[in-house]
Structure formats: C-alpha cells, structure tokens
Design an enzyme around this catalytic site. Structure first.
Site, short mmCIF file in Angstrom:
data_model
loop_
_atom_site.label_atom_id
_atom_site.label_comp_id
_atom_site.label_asym_id
_atom_site.label_seq_id
_atom_site.Cartn_x
_atom_site.Cartn_y
_atom_site.Cartn_z
N HIS A 87 4.02 -10.07 -9.42
CA HIS A 87 5.58 -10.31 -9.56
C HIS A 87 6.02 -9.24 -8.45
O HIS A 87 7.17 -9.55 -7.68
CB HIS A 87 6.19 -10.35 -10.89
CG HIS A 87 7.67 -10.44 -10.76
ND1 HIS A 87 8.49 -11.38 -10.31
CD2 HIS A 87 8.62 -9.37 -10.82
CE1 HIS A 87 9.85 -11.12 -10.34
NE2 HIS A 87 9.99 -10.01 -10.61
N SER A 88 5.88 -8.10 -8.73
CA SER A 88 6.32 -6.98 -7.89
C SER A 88 5.53 -5.65 -8.31
O SER A 88 4.36 -6.02 -9.07
CB SER A 88 8.00 -6.54 -8.69
OG SER A 88 7.86 -5.82 -9.73
N SER B 19 20.10 -8.64 -7.19
CA SER B 19 19.20 -8.63 -8.13
C SER B 19 19.24 -9.74 -9.04
O SER B 19 18.35 -9.90 -9.79
CB SER B 19 19.00 -7.30 -8.86
OG SER B 19 18.92 -6.20 -7.74
N GLU C 226 0.91 -1.20 -0.10
CA GLU C 226 0.03 -0.03 -0.03
C GLU C 226 1.01 1.24 0.03
O GLU C 226 0.68 2.28 -0.60
CB GLU C 226 -0.72 0.01 1.27
CG GLU C 226 -2.24 0.88 1.29
CD GLU C 226 -2.90 0.65 -0.11
OE1 GLU C 226 -3.35 1.60 -0.73
OE2 GLU C 226 -3.18 -0.56 -0.61
#
Ligand SMILES: Cc1ncc(C[n+]2csc(CCOP(=O)(O)OP(=O)(O)O)c2C)c(N)n1
Ligand SMILES: [Mg+2]
Lengths: 367, 486
Positions: free
Chosen positions: B378-379, B249, B163
């Site tokens: 996913h993101s 990453s 959020e």
C-alpha cells in the site's frame, strides 16, 4: 462588575477545591515496564473479556490488527463478530456504532487517526453527545471513540491535528488524553465502563514508548477516575499543565529547570472534559505561576480554558502572567525543519517557565 | 399529488418517441449477444485465487472481445426499459413524477447482483496482440511511443524513490506499480485543458503532462524548490500549471470537488472536462455517492475513474462492498458507466477518449471502472505479504504487467526496439539519480514559509509569531534545527 462576578465564582469554587485525589494514588514505583501499545491492547482485551457487550470496530482493526497494531490478537481471540473490519466509511461505522450503543452494546470505535473522525463528526456531536439529553435519559450512549490524535512525525497537515479542544468544547462528551502506560490502561478501562460517550485521544509517537507499571496497574480491576488530573511531579515554583505527549516534554523541562534552581510542578491533565479545575487551581495557588502546554492551536485551546479558569478562580494568587505554549497557529507543515518549529519543544517550555519566574529577560525587551 | 393509471400501450409509444425504435431494436439484439458471452471478473471476488480465473477468462478473450464491441459505449438504459415494457404488456402504468412506472403482478425482488458480471472492455490480449475486430481508438506512433516511454518512466521512478525511502532519504512513498496503464493511457486520452483531481496513485498523469523528474524529487524531499513549499507528505504532488490539484490525504474528498469544478467548467462553457481518480476503497466514502448523484443531477462534465485494484490497504474488495464492482453503481445513479481492463493501455485510452467526448459534448458524467491490481505494498508503511499471497502479487507483477503488454503491441507495430528500450531505461535511471542528488542538495524551506499561505495575506498575529520565532532563534540558535534558512 467583572470583579464582582469573579469574586462570586471564586467564592463558590473555593468550597469545591479538594486536595487532588490522584496525589494519593501513586502506582508508578514498581520496576515492570510496559509500552503504551501493550497497555491499550491489554485494557481492550480485559474489558472485552469481562463484558460480552464490548466490541471493537474500525478500518483495519481485525486482520491487520490495527493500523498501529493496538488490536493485536483480538480478532483471533474474540472473532469477527466482536472485532469488525469496516469499509472505508467513517461516517458509516461511527453512525453504526452509535446505533449499536443505543441498543445497549458498548462499541469501541477506532479511527485510523482522529483527523478522519472529521468525516463522522456529525454522529459524534449531534447523535452520540446529545441523545441522552434529548431523550431525557432514555437513550444512553456508552461508546468509546479512540485512536491517535495530534502530531505524529512527518505526516503533514491532514494527519497531524490535535482535536482535544474541539471535542472538549461539547457537552455530553468526555475527553480523555492518556500520557503513559498507566494512563492508557486505567483511562481506557474507565472509558469503556463509562455510560457516556468518551473521546479517547492517543498519540502515535507514544505507542512504542515504555513506562514503568506497578502490579496494581496490571491488575484487571485497575481503573482511573475520569475527570481527575495527576500531579506527575511536585514542585513549588511554577505549575506546568500538559496532556498526552506534552507531559513528557513538561517533565523533561522540569528536569532542566531544576538545574537552574526552579522547582516545577507538572500536572498531567488526563481528562480534558471534565477538566480537573480544582487540581490546577490548588497547584497555582501554591506556585503562583502557570505555564500551559499543548500541541494544538493556541486560539480557543485547552490552555485558553485553563487560563480562564485560573483567572476566574485564582487571579489574586498569580505572581506572573500565565503563558501558553502551543502549536504554531498554522496547519502542520511536512518539512522536518518547519515541523519542528510548529510543535512545542522542551526548550520552549523551559524558556516560558524561566520568564514566568523572572529568570530571563522578557522577549520584547531583548529584541 | 394525483397519480393516475394508464394503459401500457401508451408507454411503448412514449418510449418510441423518446429513444427511437431503431435504437431499441439495436439494443435488443445486443443484449442477446451478451447472453452468450458471459464473463466473470476476478477482482470482484478477492477471496478466491485470482490467477486461475483470469486464465479461464483469457481463453475466451478473442470471442468476447469482438462480440462485446458491438455494444461498446452505448447506454443500456433503453434496453432495460424495453424489457420492462414487454413484461408489462397487459398491465398498467403509474405516471410517477420523474418517469412512468410499470405495474406487474409478479412479486419479484431485484437481485442483489446482475445475473452476469459486468463486461470488461479490452483491446489487447495478455500477449499484447490486438483482439480481432476490436473497436478501439487508433493511437499514432508518436503518442504510442510517448505512452510507452512514460509508463517506463513511472515504473523506474517508483523503483528508485521506493529505494530512496528504504535508505531513509525520504520519509514515505507510494508506488503505482501495476497501474501504469491506467495512469498514462487515461492522461494521454485527455487534453491539457482538462482538470485532474487525483487520489495519490496517479503521478503518471503528471509525467504525461510534463512535470519533470526533478519536480517530483523536490516534492518528495520537501525542499525549498517544492511547489508545495515542504508542506505536504511525499507524493502529495500538485501543480496549477498542469491543472493537477494537490493531492489530499483524506480519502475520496477529491470526488465531490471534481464535480464542483466540472460544474464551473460547464457554467463557463469551457470545452473541457474534469477527471477524478480514486480507489475501490474510496468508493465506500459518502463523498463518492454524493459526487455521483450530484454529477448526474447537475449534468456535470466529469469523468470518474475508479482504479479497482482489489485492495484498500489490507481490506480486500469483498470486505469493502458486495456490489459487482463499481460500474454498476454508476447505473444506479443514472451515470453512463463502463468497466475496462485497467492493464490494457489501449482499452484505457479508447474508453477515456470516448468518455471525454461524451462528457464535453453531451455534458454528462461518465464512470470508468478500471480493473487492475495494486502490485506494490500500500505504501512504505505496509508489508502486504502479511495479508495476501506472494504468488498472487508475483502473478500480477509478471503475467499481467501492463507495461510489457503495451510494449509488445508497440513493438509489433515496428515502433520500438530493444536498443531503444535499453537506452530509455538507462537514461531515465540516470536522470532520476541526478534528480535525487539535486533535491537533497537544495536547502529546506525558509522560516517564513511556516506562516505564509495560511491566509492569502499574512495577518498581524502570524506576523508577530514569525517575529517572535526569529528573535528566539537568534537568541537560542542551539535550540533550533541548523537547516532553517532565514
Ligand atoms: C478519510 C480517510 N480514511 C482513512 C484513510 C486511511 N487510508 C489511506 S489510503 C486507504 C486505502 C485506500 O484504498 P483505495 O481507495 O482502494 O486506494 P488504493 O490505495 O488501493 O490505491 C486508507 C483507508 C484516509 N486517508 N482518509
Ligand atoms: Mg484499492
């Protein structure tokens, strides 16, 4: 001894210096607008439609239409045989692409970002770049490696590195760096049609930017020459060389400098290898001052190479030390405040240009 | 190199001495049972709808669960060898470096997949009820309640940080929704001496180890208090104190790193192992394959936990690989492997607990394939309804929620109540909102942090750069962000 060498080099290169051909080609006058994303997409589309040997391969290029939507609509149009979604294996699809190119196809391989091309660099350097030479011209490698390069916003060290200098240091490769939509279309088409392996370095932050394009640029036959820089803005006081997103920064800096009475010439390099040394040197001989701009690291960077070229070929014309504006010599930090200080800003270019024109007190003296 | 032929009778003797006949017999009887007990796994066929298949599967879960148990955690290598010896009774064998090879007049290609999909170990049914005769590791009330609370904490943290990203307060976020059991139960089964090499969807391991909500918030906001000094994107947590290596990453790079670290542990004769997590997508990188092979050859105490959640961004597993999931690959590399229902916290706990013992005591790598589903996008850069049906997501979110399933089990033990539930959820929510507010207030990393840690010692060129930057900032403050502490 060094002096002799320099003169010799200078003598040779003088004959090579020609007026920048790109000066004569100015397509940017019409009012039509196009984003860089649309430019890349349309270039891919037209080349795929013109040549059935061209196909696109990479992670998420098909169903998802590319991580940055560059391949929008292509799967639908050309089918899964020519728009291939791959497993997450950069070394795999790069090697497979190189093999397909050996066989005579023309692969366009997309990296989600060039940072991930590091997983596959052996195939690019040791296979793609060298095979034509090692096979004495029997095996050509008509392949394009493309994807976003350099700093995006807020994605940290492993997603924000510029690889222009890396790939440009390797013979056998051609390295292109488009800035606007005209570049993106013309250079990508040139890359796909080229018989050699081409590294095509895009910039994520430019994808959504719109630029004016002429009818000529929109024509499907449009193509730009590889190895030719473009003078984006003519000027007489200082030369600013830049590529990719930094061309925009250099143009903005030039506007600011104009208000201070400094008339900057901005060179959009377009091609890092081959490097258009003649356009750069011709400009420096006119302005007698040079600022190089790049997002990458300063050491062994594109600016260093340009600087060496100017020292070798136009040393006697320089009226001020050459200045390199480059990324900070650190991996890219994430925090927005640190990130901003790690990538070149318009103000950095303005200040460097003023120093070159002796309009500001040198830094050291002011401390 | 001299190859020579021997009668296969010698092989049986050979095998007897190596494996022990009794173990051969046991394995043999197990494999008979398994044939009656065929089960299919949903996530390995992403193109077909998930829900109906799983419903079928659940009907038989009791029967399957108890039969499966008899063979639990045991290597199937001996079983395979025994079968080959039987087939090759009258044939000859090649004494090949690395093991005898038995000849056969049958020209038979190995199938591209086993006749039955690899079994999936599970202890709790979809209703959180213990499957009869399940062979699992008992969990105490204290551990069970902490496991449940941490799963709720993880779920709530995801909701609130997600959020916060939508409100533009942080730039990026990744949720772990649907994979809470894998995160928490695996962490619970380890000891604090074990090292963790995560991908990025395992923050629950840190929660279990005591990384505070404030510490999570500081990292996501990249402020001065962040242990990463604001250098990494949100969710790239790392903490030496918690033996949790900073998230990288680049997909799959942590897998060989884990093997290297495990090898060091072994050299140091430490009573610990290394655990590395990765997704189904990550197993396509060469690093995964190199890591498994090296782990097997170096006999490194490392547990590979693959979260097979069906998707790698928009790529379904059917486009990622054609093997029967991941567990079978372990066998090909000579690594003991098991497939586990990743949404069953008790099964996950039991499998990791047992794997840890084997890794540490026997110095061997173990591969665990945890079958689950990425319930979130996913993101925050992704909208997964563009490539998968909303009903599929909903079904996994509701019917297969690992948190609810585990809660039912904890409740059925009389260890949890709805009052405790209400209290826990509101307390975590408040802690999180507070943590976010605090993280936002903490100032950003100072100028010097741009240059420190590139090297152990700040070299002179970076010292000069820093000096130059400070001078420029003081001369042209208007050109620089205001939030740069000096
Ligand atoms: C080397 C590399 N290639 C590609 C990516 C881009 N990428 C980030 S996450 C991801 C998908 C990973 O999927 P999976 O391993 O299944 O993990 P999950 O997200 O499902 O947990 C990809 C392709 C990357 N980060 N690194
Ligand atoms: Mg996955």
């Amino acid at each position: 001894m060094l002096g002799i060498v320099r003169q010799k080099v200078l003598g040779q290169s003088l004959q090579k210096v020609r007026p920048g051909v790109s000066l004569l080609r100015s397509y940017s006058s019409a009012a039509k607008q196009m984003t860089v994303r649309e430019a890349l997409n349309s270039a891919l589309d037209e080349e795929m439609s013109a040549d059935p040997k061209v196909f696109l391969m990479g992670e998420e290029v098909g169903e998802y239409q590319g991580a940055y939507k560059i391949s929008k609509g292509l799967l639908e149009k050309y089918g899964p045989e020519r728009v291939l979604d791959t497993p997450i294996t950069e070394a795999g699809f790069t090697g497979i692409g190189v093999g397909a190119a050996y066989y005579g196809l023309k692969p366009v391989v997309e990296f989600m970002t060039f940072n991930f091309s590091m997983q596959a660099i052996d195939h690019i350097i040791n296979s793609a770049a060298k095979s034509n030479y090692m096979s004495a011209g029997q095996i050509s490698v008509p392949i394009v490696f493309r994807g976003p390069n350099g700093a995006a916003a807020g994605v940290g060290a492993q997603h924000s590195q510029c690889y222009a200098a890396w790939y440009a240091s390797c013979p056998g490769l051609k390295v292109l760096t488009p800035y606007n939509s005209e570049d993106a279309r013309g250079l990508l088409k040139a890359a796909i049609r080229d018989p050699d392996p081409v590294i095509f370095l895009e910039n994520e932050l430019l994808y959504g930017e719109s630029f004016p394009v002429s009818d000529e640029v929109l024509d499907s036959s449009f193509c730009l020459p590889i190895g030719k820089a473009k003078i984006e803005r003519e000027g007489k006081d200082v030369t600013i060389s830049a590529f990719s997103k930094m061309v925009g920064h250099a143009l903005k800096a030039a506007e600011i400098l104009e208000k201070d009475g400094i008339d900057a010439e901005v060179i959009n390099l377009r091609s890092i290898r081959p490097l258009d040394r003649s356009t750069i040197n011709t400009s420096v001989r006119k302005t007698n001052r040079l600022i190089t701009v790049e997002e990458g690291f300063p050491q062994h960077g594109v600016g260093a190479e340009i600087c060496a070229s100017v020292v070798e070929e136009s040393f006697g014309y320089l009226d001020a030390p050459v200045e390199r504006v480059a990324g900070a010599d650190v991996p890219m930090p994430y925090a927005a405040n640190l990130e901003r200080m790690a990538v070149p800003q318009v103000e950095d270019i303005v200040r460097a240009a003023k120093r070159a024109c002796y309009r500001s007190v040198p830094l050291a003296a002011a401390a | 190199m001299a190859f020579y032929l021997k009668n296969s009778r010698n092989i049986i003797n050979n095998l007897k001495s190596k494996v022990g006949l009794s173990s051969l017999m046991k394995q043999h009887s197990c494999s008979c049972l398994n044939h009656n007990n065929y089960c299919r796994f949903p996530a390995s066929t992403a193109t077909s709808p998930f829900a109906p298949q799983l419903n079928n599967l659940d009907l038989n879960s009791h029967k399957r669960g108890c039969l499966f148990m008899s063979q639990r955690f045991e290597s199937t290598i001996a079983e395979k060898q025994f079968a080959s010896v039987q087939n090759g009774e009258d044939n000859q064998a090649l004494d090949f470096p690395g093991g005898k090879i038995i000849f056969s007049p049958d020209m038979r290609f190995l199938s591209e997949s086993p006749s039955a999909h690899t079994y999936c170990f599970r202890v709790l049914d979809d209703n959180g009820q213990l499957i009869k005769q399940s062979n699992y590791i008992q969990v105490s009330e204290e551990i069970a309640v902490k496991m449940y609370s941490d799963m709720v904490t993880l779920q709530t943290m995801d909701t609130i940080f997600y959020e916060a990203q939508r409100q533009g307060r942080i730039s990026f976020y990744v949720t772990t929704i649907g994979e809470e059991a894998i995160n928490i139960a695996s962490a619970a089964a380890l000891t604090s001496d074990d090292f963790v090499f995560p991908q990025y969807r395992e923050p629950g391991v840190l929660i279990w180890r005591g990384f505070t909500l404030q510490e999570f918030a500081n990292q996501c906001f990249g402020n001065r208090a962040d242990y990463g000094k604001g250098r990494q994107m949100p969710i790239h947590y790392g903490s030496n104190k918690h033996k949790y290596f900073t998230v990288s990453s680049t997909i799959a790079t942590q897998i060989p790193h884990a093997v290297g670290a495990a090898y060091s542990l072994k050299m140091d004769k430490k009573d610990a192992c290394v655990v590395t997590y990765f997704g189904d997508g990550g197993t396509s990188e060469g690093d995964f394959h190199a890591a498994l092979n090296f782990a097997a050859v170096t006999e490194a105490p490392v547990i590979f936990i693959c979260r097979n959640n069906g998707w790698a961004i928009s790529t379904p597993t059917s486009d990622q690989f054609r093997s029967d999931g991941i567990a079978v690959r372990g066998q090909a590399y000579g690594v003991q492997s098991i497939r586990v229902d990743g949404n069953d916290a008790l099964a996950m706990y039991s499998a990791v607990h047992t794997a840890r013992k084997m890794a540490v005591n026997e110095h061997r790598p173990i591969l665990i394939e945890a079958v689950t589903y990425r319930v979130g996008h996913h993101s925050t850069s992704d909208d997964s309804t563009k490539y998968r049906p909303a009903e599929e997501i909903e079904w996994w979110r509701m019917a297969r929620d690992p948190v609810t399933r585990f809660r039912k089990w904890v409740e059925s033990n009389g260890w949890w109540s709805s009052e405790a539930e209400t209290q826990l959820r509101s307390s975590i929510r408040n802690q999180l909102l507070h943590a976010i507010q605090m993280a936002e207030k903490v100032e950003k990393p100072p100028v010097e942090e741009l240059f420190t840690d590139v090297y152990d010692d700040l070299p002179s060129n970076l010292r000069e750069q820093e000096k130059l930057l400070r001078e420029t900032i003081s001369r042209h403050p208007q050109d620089f962000p205001a939030d740069v502490p000096h």
